[in-house]
Design a protein around this motif. Sequence first.
Motif, PDB file in Angstrom:
ATOM      1  N   ASP A 134       0.800  -0.610   0.238  1.00 48.60           N
ATOM      2  CA  ASP A 134       0.258  -0.127   0.195  1.00 48.60           C
ATOM      3  C   ASP A 134       0.741   0.754  -0.159  1.00 48.60           C
ATOM      4  O   ASP A 134       0.570   1.763  -0.576  1.00 48.60           O
ATOM      5  N   LYS A 137       1.320   3.957  -3.260  1.00 48.03           N
ATOM      6  CA  LYS A 137       1.235   5.759  -2.726  1.00 48.03           C
ATOM      7  C   LYS A 137       2.252   6.243  -3.526  1.00 48.03           C
ATOM      8  O   LYS A 137       2.317   7.597  -4.241  1.00 48.03           O
ATOM      9  N   THR A 155      -4.210  -5.917  -9.597  1.00 51.56           N
ATOM     10  CA  THR A 155      -4.207  -4.806 -10.680  1.00 51.56           C
ATOM     11  C   THR A 155      -5.408  -5.308 -11.669  1.00 51.56           C
ATOM     12  O   THR A 155      -6.131  -5.631 -11.426  1.00 51.56           O
ATOM     13  N   GLU A 199      -7.925  -7.373 -10.446  1.00 52.63           N
ATOM     14  CA  GLU A 199      -8.947  -7.008 -10.582  1.00 52.63           C
ATOM     15  C   GLU A 199     -10.052  -5.946 -11.854  1.00 52.63           C
ATOM     16  O   GLU A 199     -10.537  -5.571 -11.553  1.00 52.63           O
ATOM     17  N   ALA A 221     -12.830   5.291 -13.485  1.00 56.67           N
ATOM     18  CA  ALA A 221     -12.877   4.494 -12.587  1.00 56.67           C
ATOM     19  C   ALA A 221     -12.242   3.779 -12.489  1.00 56.67           C
ATOM     20  O   ALA A 221     -11.065   4.107 -10.932  1.00 56.67           O
ATOM     21  N   PHE A 222     -11.386   2.947 -12.830  1.00 52.29           N
ATOM     22  CA  PHE A 222     -11.162   1.908 -13.278  1.00 52.29           C
ATOM     23  C   PHE A 222      -9.530   2.484 -13.128  1.00 52.29           C
ATOM     24  O   PHE A 222      -8.245   2.075 -12.271  1.00 52.29           O
ATOM     25  N   ARG A 254      -8.854   5.771 -12.642  1.00 51.26           N
ATOM     26  CA  ARG A 254      -7.892   6.562 -11.533  1.00 51.26           C
ATOM     27  C   ARG A 254      -7.639   6.040 -10.906  1.00 51.26           C
ATOM     28  O   ARG A 254      -6.908   6.415  -9.906  1.00 51.26           O
ATOM     29  N   LYS A 255      -8.208   4.905 -10.009  1.00 48.49           N
ATOM     30  CA  LYS A 255      -7.994   4.109  -8.618  1.00 48.49           C
ATOM     31  C   LYS A 255      -6.417   3.609  -8.934  1.00 48.49           C
ATOM     32  O   LYS A 255      -5.888   4.088  -8.008  1.00 48.49           O
ATOM     33  N   HIS A 256      -6.511   2.951 -10.357  1.00 45.14           N
ATOM     34  CA  HIS A 256      -4.724   2.307 -10.244  1.00 45.14           C
ATOM     35  C   HIS A 256      -4.124   3.518 -10.963  1.00 45.14           C
ATOM     36  O   HIS A 256      -3.183   2.783 -11.911  1.00 45.14           O
ATOM     37  N   ASP A 257      -4.055   4.453 -11.040  1.00 39.80           N
ATOM     38  CA  ASP A 257      -3.520   5.307 -12.315  1.00 39.80           C
ATOM     39  C   ASP A 257      -1.533   5.299 -11.831  1.00 39.80           C
ATOM     40  O   ASP A 257      -0.874   4.815 -13.268  1.00 39.80           O
TER      41      ASP A 257
END
Length: 217
Positions: free
Chosen positions: A26, A30, A74, A77, A108-109, A111-114
């Motif tokens: 995680d 980030k 990723t 998902e 959306a996918f 953006r979440k995993h950009d």
Amino acid sequence: MTGQVTTVDGRVAGRRGQATRQKLLDCLGKMLGSSPYRDVKVIDVARKAGTSPATFYQYFPDVEAAVLELAEETLRESAALAELVEGRSWAGKAGWQTAEDLVDGFLAFWRKHDAILRVIDLGAAEGDRRFVRIRTRVQGAVVKPLAESIDELRTRGRAADGGAPPVAVAGSLVTMLAAVSSQPKSLQSLGAKQADLRPALALLVHLGVTGRKPTAK
């Protein structure tokens, strides 16, 4: 996290070890959002996670291995993206809704995993087969069912056949969505407002799939 997790030396990690490993991932995820992939160091990830480099090395031999694990997460998902296409109608108002839902879900996918998707693209562009495989399968989660939908619509006479094979059309549409998703700021600097991109993409997707303009919105 599900499934059995092992350390680098093959031991099965307990609940606390699994939590530590996930925290490292995680924190790495980030950091990839603000630092170039190759500038990220083990000591920096460990410090951000509140642990030591020695602990990091218990679970990953190096940063690249951890990055690949994020990429694999990723990929897992991305399988849910198929639900944006499978069993959906492309007729009339429902068809326009399907196009909008596909665009919204895809954006959306991304953006979440950009951060990790940018790393995957970089690795794939450099010819790393591991990243090429992951990128192909992520996009394939949409390309395959979309190509099947196009083929079915054409077979039933409900879509105009422009001559291009369904998989080529589907692949082109998904590549377009991925490209727009990955560079919104560049498009905005060219004058394309974020609010205008969504309906524009939905229109292009609908045209690509059905060969016709949407009849109802």
